[in-house]
Scaffold this active site. Structure first.
Site, PDB file in Angstrom:
ATOM      1  N   CYS A 262      50.890 108.593  75.378  1.00 36.66           N
ATOM      2  CA  CYS A 262      50.942 107.485  74.158  1.00 36.66           C
ATOM      3  C   CYS A 262      50.787 108.385  72.978  1.00 36.66           C
ATOM      4  O   CYS A 262      51.468 107.931  72.190  1.00 36.66           O
ATOM      5  CB  CYS A 262      49.760 106.626  74.480  1.00 36.66           C
ATOM      6  SG  CYS A 262      49.787 105.550  76.020  1.00 36.66           S
TER       7      CYS A 262
ATOM      8  N   ASP B 271      38.306 135.265  44.312  1.00 35.14           N
ATOM      9  CA  ASP B 271      39.432 135.804  44.948  1.00 35.14           C
ATOM     10  C   ASP B 271      40.335 134.760  45.352  1.00 35.14           C
ATOM     11  O   ASP B 271      41.050 134.999  46.283  1.00 35.14           O
ATOM     12  CB  ASP B 271      38.683 136.671  46.144  1.00 35.14           C
ATOM     13  CG  ASP B 271      37.794 137.695  45.775  1.00 35.14           C
ATOM     14  OD1 ASP B 271      38.610 138.560  45.171  1.00 35.14           O
ATOM     15  OD2 ASP B 271      36.736 137.812  46.173  1.00 35.14           O
TER      16      ASP B 271
ATOM     17  N   ASP C 232      37.201 142.129  49.980  1.00 37.28           N
ATOM     18  CA  ASP C 232      36.910 142.100  48.593  1.00 37.28           C
ATOM     19  C   ASP C 232      35.638 142.999  48.836  1.00 37.28           C
ATOM     20  O   ASP C 232      34.702 142.865  49.782  1.00 37.28           O
ATOM     21  CB  ASP C 232      36.444 140.909  47.965  1.00 37.28           C
ATOM     22  CG  ASP C 232      35.717 140.973  46.584  1.00 37.28           C
ATOM     23  OD1 ASP C 232      36.192 141.751  45.699  1.00 37.28           O
ATOM     24  OD2 ASP C 232      34.940 140.174  46.241  1.00 37.28           O
TER      25      ASP C 232
ATOM     26  N   CYS D 261      46.623 107.572  77.195  1.00 39.43           N
ATOM     27  CA  CYS D 261      46.600 108.943  77.715  1.00 39.43           C
ATOM     28  C   CYS D 261      47.457 109.770  76.717  1.00 39.43           C
ATOM     29  O   CYS D 261      47.929 109.207  75.503  1.00 39.43           O
ATOM     30  CB  CYS D 261      47.389 109.196  79.002  1.00 39.43           C
ATOM     31  SG  CYS D 261      49.296 108.599  79.116  1.00 39.43           S
TER      32      CYS D 261
ATOM     33  N   ASP E 173      34.914 135.895  48.290  1.00 44.67           N
ATOM     34  CA  ASP E 173      33.747 134.881  48.075  1.00 44.67           C
ATOM     35  C   ASP E 173      34.506 133.401  47.589  1.00 44.67           C
ATOM     36  O   ASP E 173      33.484 132.501  47.623  1.00 44.67           O
ATOM     37  CB  ASP E 173      33.022 135.325  46.842  1.00 44.67           C
ATOM     38  CG  ASP E 173      33.558 135.349  45.496  1.00 44.67           C
ATOM     39  OD1 ASP E 173      34.796 134.849  45.516  1.00 44.67           O
ATOM     40  OD2 ASP E 173      33.195 135.856  44.547  1.00 44.67           O
TER      41      ASP E 173
END
Length: 699
Positions: free
Chosen positions: A20, A597, A410, A17, A593
């Site tokens: 754990c 950038d 941009d 579960c 892009d």
């Protein structure tokens, strides 16, 4: 000198579960591991920041918590150790034991028969929950199994004393002990299966890699598995086939469905020399490709790695749940002791009822729901985004996206198509054909979007062929070159020459510092750009243009789109300064892009990379849009908002459940069996709410 650290992936069995998983997560945090990802549903543990020398100690530490770290030589988890087996075993003994409450048969009411039925279930629970409880206490991280172990043991011990001392039916609570263990195992089983569904997006992507393909060697066809494909292999892809790896088409053409990778619903036509991405489907046509990227280098493998990495990064909101959960178990034990003390000694309620109330408090409390609230929602949100071609590097990014104040764009290639038309060329004392040939040759050395567009519109003329021996590209400036006769060529931004021509041209070409041509370039606004700007304004996010292009061009785009804040004519350093300034005012996203950038994308709170899936600057941006359609940004904002909303709903339920259920149990309104049932299904409710995010409409 520090030893080199690498990312470690382990297969750990015995996790049943989220409890754990939290225990292993907390242990690794104590050992100062980074980027921790623990998925109990798939038995996967992943982390970094640990040296090879420290790894054996870490592995032993995980095993000391009561789990098994598998190696290639290790046997798989035994059948009898599986949670499903333990549940069915418990249910087999619990049903007849539970039936005595409804069926008046003397055998079912015999205390020794009840002891015989309960003992196997109790022993199973004793070792299953007791082992986890012991190791959690030993490591100073008490977990929910401590509560289950104490509750079940108290009920069994009380009943055993009653049986051995012939104290009568008032001391018979064997069905309580067995039912608690069986229902909690059922809850663990549901939890494991449900969490598996939240990670189905990764499973779907991994399945894509598990296919066969046709390899061509000397005109012979051979069927091989994707994992056996080597770089440079020639593969035959027929109509309807899955493309197994990234490659270039060397023969044929057809339509490729890239929706699984980019989110683009319409098939894309691909012909010779086009690039194809592994995991996409050839819907029509036949092609031969050369494998260019295989194994972990493929786009699909990078996507899977990114999603797994993202799941390991906790959003700040999760820290609240984690902090409460860490104090939760000791707090509940104290409440249970107080419940027994007050009901028995002060309210003078019977010993049996006081004990049942205390056990109900232990069993009804559920720190698991708090632990599951955030990661399950994040997993589903990341998975849904990935299927739409949006890769988000971390749950923390989702929370940042919901609190954005600025979204910086941009201009070139982001708000505009990046497909440039040459509007005009003005030459000075030189033939236009010669100018076009020089420009076409120079732009062949650049990968900038403008360069690619210019090459499409200009042809290299053989009569004006020049041999360049030294070509250099400087970002935001242009190209500088020298030919074999030592002539110096510059194709640069019009404002950078000896005379600033930027009021008339975008680029100038000079030979030996004499301007021979000026170029005027125009760019088209992308589809959906205007709708996107209106959408983000509607969410109280301020759109900003930040570009290296000249003011007149940025103003024109801003005017068409309705953007008021514009920073034009900025070099990379100035862009960084502006991003830093905006960051001080609020959470800032930068959309670019992903290549030109990169510094600004890295500096912003959230960098969003738009671009070709096979050329992504993965390290720069926190979010990668495989489909450069601007609609993806709006989808991204919607996924971020709905994921955070789901997390808040889950946390509300987890806290509200415990705040209401614990007092009800303490006051005797919830018996231990009903408490165990409630606890088991509180997790399922949280997971179910998270799974809703897979299908709900994003509005």
């Amino acid at each position: 000198m520090n030893e080199e650290t690498t990312t470690v992936e382990l297969t750990v069995t015995g996790m049943h579960c989220t409890n754990c998983a939290i225990a292993i997560h907390q242990y690794l945090e104590k050992k100062e591991a980074k980027d921790i990802f623990v998925d109990f549903a798939s038995d996967e543990v992943k982390f970094s920041g640990i040296t090879a020398k420290e790894l054996p100690e870490i592995t032993k530490g995980i095993e000391n918590l009561g789990f098994q770290v598998l190696t290639d030589e290790s046997p798989k988890e035994s059948f009898y150790k599986k949670i499903e087996t333990k549940f069915w075993f418990s249910l087999f003994f619990t049903l007849p034991l539970f039936a005595h409450m409804f069926i008046q048969h003397p055998l079912l009411h015999d205390p020794y028969i009840q002891l015989g039925l309960c003992a196997p279930v109790f022993l199973l629970g004793f070792f299953h929950f007791g082992k986890s409880a012991f190791y959690s206490l030993k490591n100073g991280m008490p977990n929910m199994d401590v509560l289950i172990f104490i509750g079940a043991t108290a009920a069994f011990t009380y009943s055993l004393i009653g049986t051995l001392n012939h104290l009568g039916p008032d001391y018979m609570f064997y069905e309580t002990c067995a039912t608690i263990i069986t229902l909690v195992l059922l809850g663990n089983l549901f939890e494991k299966k449900s969490v598996k569904k939240t990670t189905s997006a990764i499973g779907d992507l991994i399945k894509i890699q598990n296919v066969t393909t046709t390899k061509i060697t000397a005109d012979l066809e051979e069927i091989i598995h994707t994992r056996d494909v080597k770089q440079g292999d020639v593969l035959l892809i027929k109509s309807g086939d899955l493309i197994p790896v990234d490659g270039d088409i060397i023969e044929g053409d057809g339509f490729v469905n890239e929706s699984m990778i980019t989110g683009e619903s319409l098939p894309v036509f691909k012909d010779r020399y086009a690039t194809v991405i592994g995991g996409t489907t050839l819907t029509e046509g036949n092609i031969k490709i050369t494998a260019t990227k295989v194994g972990r280098k493929t786009v699909l493998s990078q996507i899977i790695a990114l999603i797994k990495e993202a799941q390991s990064k906790k959003p700040p909101i999760q820290k609240l749940g984690d902090k409460v959960a860490s104090y939760f178990v000791p707090f509940v034990v104290v409440i249970a002791i107080f419940t027994f003390f007050i009901t028995y000694f002060i309210a003078e309620i019977s010993l049996q009822q006081s004990l049942m109330n205390a056990i109900a408090v232990l069993v009804v409390s559920c720190p698991c729901a708090m632990g599951l609230a955030t990661p399950t929602a994040v997993m589903v949100g990341l998975g849904r985004a990935a299927k739409m071609g949006i890769l988000i590097k971390g749950g923390d990014t989702i929370e940042e996206m919901s609190d954005l104040k600025y979204m910086v764009f941009d201009k070139t290639g982001t708000l505009t198509t990046g497909d440039f038309n040459i509007k005009a060329i003005q030459t000075f004392g030189i033939e236009q054909k010669q100018v076009e040939s020089i420009i076409a040759q120079l732009e062949g050395y650049s990968n900038h979007p403008i360069a690619k567009s210019i090459r499409q519109h200009m042809k290299e003329v053989k009569a004006y062929r020049i041999v360049f021996q030294d070509v250099k590209e400087i970002k935001s400036e242009g190209l500088y070159a020298t030919d074999t006769n030592s002539n110096v060529y510059k194709l640069i931004n019009a404002r950078l020459g000896k005379v600033d021509y930027s009021n008339r041209y975008d680029l100038i070409l000079s030979i030996n510092d004499v301007v021979v041509a000026g170029l005027v370039i125009e760019d088209q606004i992308k589809p959906y750009a205007k709708e996107l700007i209106q959408a983000i304004k509607g969410k109280n996010i301020t759109p900003v243009i930040l570009s290296g292009d000249r003011k007149s061009k940025c103003d024109l785009v801003a005017q068409k789109l309705g953007i008021a804040e514009i920073y034009s004519d900025r070099n990379p350093e100035e862009k960084l300064n502006i991003i830093n300034k905006l960051k001080k005012a609020g959470i800032t996203a930068m959309v670019g892009d992903g290549i030109n950038d990169a510094p600004a994308l890295t500096t912003a709170h959230v960098g969003i990379s738009l671009g070709d899936a096979s050329h992504i600057a993965i390290q720069s941006a926190k979010i990668i849009l495989l489909n450069s359609d601007l609609k993806s940004i709006e989808n991204l904002l919607l996924i971020g908002r709905h994921t955070l909303q789901t997390i808040k709903e889950n946390l509300f339920w987890a806290f509200a459940y415990n705040i209401i259920a614990i007092p009800l149990a303490a006051m005797g309104f919830l018996g231990p069996m009903l408490a165990a049932f409630s606890m088991a299904f509180s997790d399922v409710i949280v997971i179910g709410n998270s799974l809703r995010l897979r299908f709900k409409k994003l509005r």
